[in-house]
Design an enzyme around this catalytic site. Sequence first.
Site, PDB file in Angstrom:
ATOM      1  N   HIS A 204      -4.283   3.832  -2.722  1.00 56.97           N
ATOM      2  CA  HIS A 204      -4.236   2.406  -2.416  1.00 56.97           C
ATOM      3  C   HIS A 204      -4.368   2.192  -0.912  1.00 56.97           C
ATOM      4  CE1 HIS A 204      -0.056   2.325  -0.847  1.00 56.97           C
ATOM      5  NE2 HIS A 204       0.254   3.147  -1.840  1.00 56.97           N
ATOM      6  N   CYS A 215       2.001   8.442  -2.895  1.00 58.04           N
ATOM      7  CA  CYS A 215       0.666   7.876  -3.047  1.00 58.04           C
ATOM      8  C   CYS A 215      -0.274   8.368  -1.945  1.00 58.04           C
ATOM      9  CB  CYS A 215       0.737   6.346  -3.022  1.00 58.04           C
ATOM     10  SG  CYS A 215       1.473   5.624  -4.503  1.00 58.04           S
TER      11      CYS A 215
END
Length: 239
Positions: A204, A215
Amino acid sequence: MSFKPRALSALRRFSKAAAIAVSITAVTVTSPAVASAQMIPGVPSSSDLTAKLHEDVWNARNHLHSEAERVLDPQSAQNAKNAVDGVTNAVAPGMIDQKNREAEEARMRAEAQRLEQARANFDYGPCPKHAAACIDLNKQRTWLQKNGVVWGGERPMSSGAPGWETPKGTHRVNRKVKDEISREFNNAPMPYSVYFTHNGIAFHEGDVDLWSHGCIHLNHNDAVQYFNELKPGDIVYVY
């Protein structure tokens, strides 16, 4: 402040010089002597001479452009170059467009060769050819693949901090959420999320200079591209 009269004088000199050069070329190209040269053994044909003279006009045009940029202020230089191009187009219609096309084609060929060489020399590490996206945790880089070949080059990224390590191995994209937030971490924004685990790990948009909670942070343009290109079921390989 005397630059304006000097600029105008220089503009006249450029225009006059260009006009003289191309006028001489025009007379020479169309003269009977040139037209009959192709009939004399060992003498270049009229088409050869025309090509040579047009090349001379092109070189003179480029020289005048360089001189205009060197000695004039930007606006006067542009006026001078427009005047030179006007005379050049009158003598050799279409030549400037043709030369510009040739230059653009040469640039595109050189860029294609550069990309081909870059792909040939690319460090794929152990990432398998069937993976759609690869993540190199050691070098903090990621890339997309198409038909086993890097696509778009490697991208900078940041992965999980110590204690929040991004899991290694083979994963698959399972869902995508464009305007995602992290409910676990105070509704932190996670734009263009592409999840590849079932416990909340995703590509992201984020600060590539800051560690994540597992992430993969990407710069904005890269996050958008990953979101658009990766599809559910695509393999993401992390090593």
